[in-house]
Enzyme design. Structure first.
Site, PDB file in Angstrom:
ATOM      1  N   ASN A   1      32.797  60.619  54.872  1.00 57.46           N
ATOM      2  CA  ASN A   1      33.067  59.294  54.321  1.00 57.46           C
ATOM      3  C   ASN A   1      34.519  58.931  54.617  1.00 57.46           C
ATOM      4  OD1 ASN A   1      33.656  57.105  52.702  1.00 57.46           O
ATOM      5  ND2 ASN A   1      32.619  57.894  50.881  1.00 57.46           N
TER       6      ASN A   1
ATOM      7  N   HIS B   1      27.975  51.525  55.077  1.00 49.45           N
ATOM      8  CA  HIS B   1      29.073  52.418  54.717  1.00 49.45           C
ATOM      9  C   HIS B   1      28.512  53.834  54.686  1.00 49.45           C
ATOM     10  CE1 HIS B   1      32.340  54.399  52.855  1.00 49.45           C
ATOM     11  NE2 HIS B   1      31.811  54.459  51.641  1.00 49.45           N
TER      12      HIS B   1
ATOM     13  N   CYS C   1      36.126  51.502  49.603  1.00 47.87           N
ATOM     14  CA  CYS C   1      35.210  51.575  50.750  1.00 47.87           C
ATOM     15  C   CYS C   1      34.653  50.221  51.143  1.00 47.87           C
ATOM     16  CB  CYS C   1      34.070  52.532  50.450  1.00 47.87           C
ATOM     17  SG  CYS C   1      34.650  54.080  49.796  1.00 47.87           S
TER      18      CYS C   1
HETATM   19  N1  ACO Z   1      28.988  72.686  46.623  1.00 48.68           N
HETATM   20  C1  ACO Z   1      28.119  73.287  45.792  1.00 48.68           C
HETATM   21  N2  ACO Z   1      27.797  72.787  44.591  1.00 48.68           N
HETATM   22  C2  ACO Z   1      28.378  71.623  44.217  1.00 48.68           C
HETATM   23  C3  ACO Z   1      29.290  70.949  45.046  1.00 48.68           C
HETATM   24  C4  ACO Z   1      29.594  71.527  46.287  1.00 48.68           C
HETATM   25  N3  ACO Z   1      30.445  70.956  47.166  1.00 48.68           N
HETATM   26  N4  ACO Z   1      29.696  69.818  44.414  1.00 48.68           N
HETATM   27  C5  ACO Z   1      29.047  69.787  43.237  1.00 48.68           C
HETATM   28  N5  ACO Z   1      28.263  70.877  43.122  1.00 48.68           N
HETATM   29  C6  ACO Z   1      27.395  71.227  42.017  1.00 48.68           C
HETATM   30  C7  ACO Z   1      27.788  70.585  40.717  1.00 48.68           C
HETATM   31  O1  ACO Z   1      28.806  71.328  40.078  1.00 48.68           O
HETATM   32  C8  ACO Z   1      26.484  70.628  39.963  1.00 48.68           C
HETATM   33  O2  ACO Z   1      26.307  71.932  39.427  1.00 48.68           O
HETATM   34  P1  ACO Z   1      25.625  72.152  37.968  1.00 48.68           P
HETATM   35  O3  ACO Z   1      24.236  71.597  38.121  1.00 48.68           O
HETATM   36  O4  ACO Z   1      25.701  73.627  37.806  1.00 48.68           O
HETATM   37  O5  ACO Z   1      26.484  71.361  37.027  1.00 48.68           O
HETATM   38  C9  ACO Z   1      25.423  70.428  41.034  1.00 48.68           C
HETATM   39  O6  ACO Z   1      26.071  70.755  42.275  1.00 48.68           O
HETATM   40  C10 ACO Z   1      24.870  69.027  41.108  1.00 48.68           C
HETATM   41  O7  ACO Z   1      25.964  68.098  41.084  1.00 48.68           O
HETATM   42  P2  ACO Z   1      25.738  66.566  41.184  1.00 48.68           P
HETATM   43  O8  ACO Z   1      27.059  65.876  41.121  1.00 48.68           O
HETATM   44  O9  ACO Z   1      24.686  66.158  40.209  1.00 48.68           O
HETATM   45  O10 ACO Z   1      25.150  66.442  42.676  1.00 48.68           O
HETATM   46  P3  ACO Z   1      24.528  65.212  43.388  1.00 48.68           P
HETATM   47  O11 ACO Z   1      23.203  65.550  43.908  1.00 48.68           O
HETATM   48  O12 ACO Z   1      24.665  63.952  42.594  1.00 48.68           O
HETATM   49  O13 ACO Z   1      25.475  65.052  44.673  1.00 48.68           O
HETATM   50  C11 ACO Z   1      27.263  63.664  45.427  1.00 48.68           C
HETATM   51  C12 ACO Z   1      26.844  64.793  44.501  1.00 48.68           C
HETATM   52  C13 ACO Z   1      27.038  64.121  46.843  1.00 48.68           C
HETATM   53  C14 ACO Z   1      28.727  63.347  45.205  1.00 48.68           C
HETATM   54  C15 ACO Z   1      26.398  62.403  45.140  1.00 48.68           C
HETATM   55  O14 ACO Z   1      26.353  62.169  43.768  1.00 48.68           O
HETATM   56  C16 ACO Z   1      26.919  61.166  45.822  1.00 48.68           C
HETATM   57  O15 ACO Z   1      26.931  61.048  47.043  1.00 48.68           O
HETATM   58  N6  ACO Z   1      27.327  60.157  45.054  1.00 48.68           N
HETATM   59  C17 ACO Z   1      27.693  58.852  45.566  1.00 48.68           C
HETATM   60  C18 ACO Z   1      28.986  58.850  46.256  1.00 48.68           C
HETATM   61  C19 ACO Z   1      29.199  57.478  46.811  1.00 48.68           C
HETATM   62  O16 ACO Z   1      28.348  56.620  46.792  1.00 48.68           O
HETATM   63  N7  ACO Z   1      30.322  57.177  47.320  1.00 48.68           N
HETATM   64  C20 ACO Z   1      30.452  55.843  47.902  1.00 48.68           C
HETATM   65  C21 ACO Z   1      31.468  55.066  47.286  1.00 48.68           C
HETATM   66  S1  ACO Z   1      32.878  56.010  47.093  1.00 48.68           S
HETATM   67  C22 ACO Z   1      33.745  55.939  48.460  1.00 48.68           C
HETATM   68  O17 ACO Z   1      33.153  55.808  49.491  1.00 48.68           O
HETATM   69  C23 ACO Z   1      35.243  56.120  48.393  1.00 48.68           C
END
Ligand code: ACO
Length: 318
Positions: free
Chosen positions: A275, A245, A114
């Site tokens: 994204n 981004h 990214c």
């Molecule tokens: N729908 C419903 N529930 C979900 C989903 C979904 N699509 N995806 C995950 N969950 C669940 C998980 O299984 C977890 O359940 P559990 O508590 O029973 O284990 C719960 O939701 C919480 O999961 P987390 O991964 O802790 O959720 P979080 O709040 O961290 O959000 C996310 C996840 C959106 C991916 C976030 O961590 C994020 O945006 N991270 C950064 C990504 C990033 O910066 N990318 C940029 C560089 S990468 C690139 O651009 C190529």
């Protein structure tokens, strides 16, 4: 002294839109969860006949048109992509062939996911500053839909396809004021995409430790904002627009807060595009330019973050 300056922007989004409600039928997720945790509502998905090259061509031609230039004016092509159709020839070479401009240097940047566009932007800026070239076409083009596991709800809801392009031209005044690039390979396991080869023919899908990545992104990008301002003796109040981004609304909000910018001064396309990896910054820039939000003379910070880890920013007087 020679500087580079943004002289044109362009973008391309595939026609097909995949909504959160469509995703509810594909994996165990809800529109509410996706909107609340990411800010994404829709994303575009490339048709079968489209790929990183075809989308780069559309975005590139639009940027050239906006600049009032033709392909013959291009002195260098850089395509940032983690989803090329071929490892080689590069997407940039395939694009050069479509433009019919054999001769100028053309290469892909795929190492920094990214952050690829910020790396390409910085490289093009350096070449123009030294006087080696007068005009560069820098494109981010991604078909993320072909590298996500559509059964993995934790990643498939995040990504979208598209391409964004910028034409940089030589200028007596900045233009691009400064660029800042960083990488830290010790975080290689936080986000990765294994490549298919003879031993393991199928390209795998994006693997991500979302939670860890989130924290690393907020910290690294926060430091990068400070570094970019400090390098130019600027205050937060000197910045007119943040073009981040587009990975997660909560990361974008944290950066806006860091810069004391209201969200109205942050270009946000995440809700409608998801994204799009290295395409997201030029896609956002082009939208804001075409909507008449960003005006000549305004001060912009662009910043990207991705696998590697790699991250980078640019301070630009538009
Ligand atoms: N729908 C419903 N529930 C979900 C989903 C979904 N699509 N995806 C995950 N969950 C669940 C998980 O299984 C977890 O359940 P559990 O508590 O029973 O284990 C719960 O939701 C919480 O999961 P987390 O991964 O802790 O959720 P979080 O709040 O961290 O959000 C996310 C996840 C959106 C991916 C976030 O961590 C994020 O945006 N991270 C950064 C990504 C990033 O910066 N990318 C940029 C560089 S990468 C690139 O651009 C190529």
């Amino acid at each position: 002294m020679t500087y580079s300056k943004i002289v044109g922007t362009g973008s391309y989004l595939p026609e097909k839109v995949l909504t959160n409600f469509d995703l509810e039928k594909m994996v165990e997720t809800t529109n509410e969860w996706i909107v609340e945790r990411t800010g994404i509502r829709n994303r575009h998905i490339a048709a079968e006949h489209e790929d990183a090259v075809t989308m780069a061509e559309e975005a590139g031609r639009a940027a050239l048109k906006a600049a009032g230039l033709t392909p013959a004016d291009i002195g260098m092509i850089i395509v940032a992509s983690t989803t090329p159709s071929m490892v080689f020839p590069s997407t940039a070479c395939l694009l050069q062939e479509r433009f019919g401009i054999a001769g100028c240097p053309a290469f892909d940047l795929n190492a920094s996911a990214c952050a690829g566009f910020m790396y390409g932007f910085s490289i093009a800026d350096q070449f123009i500053r030294t006087g080696a070239i007068k005009t560069a076409l820098v494109i981010g083009s991604e078909v993320m839909s072909r590298v996500v596991d559509w059964k993995d709800r934790s990643t498939c809801v995040l990504f979208g396809d598209g391409a964004g392009a910028v034409v940089l031209g030589a200028s007596k005044e900045p233009g691009v004021v400064s660029t800042h690039l960083h990488a830290d390979g010790t975080h290689k396991d936080v986000l990765y995409l294994p490549l298919g080869n003879k031993k393991s023919p199928n390209i795998e899908s994006v693997k991500m430790l979302g939670n860890q990545l989130f924290k690393l992104a907020v910290n690294s990008l926060g430091d990068l904002c400070d570094e970019t301002l400090a390098a130019n003796n600027l205050q937060k109040s000197d910045i007119d627009w943040l073009i981040p981004h587009q990975a997660n609304m909560r990361i974008i909000q944290a950066m806006a807060k860091k810069l004391d910018l209201p969200l109205e001064r942050v270009v946000i396309t995440l809700d409608e595009q998801g994204n799009t990896s290295s395409a997201s910054i030029p896609l956002a820039l082009d939208k804001a330019v075409r909507d008449g939000q960003i005006k000549r003379g305004q001060m912009l910070i662009m910043e990207g973050f991705g696998g590697g880890l790699a991250w980078g920013s640019a301070l630009v007087k538009y």
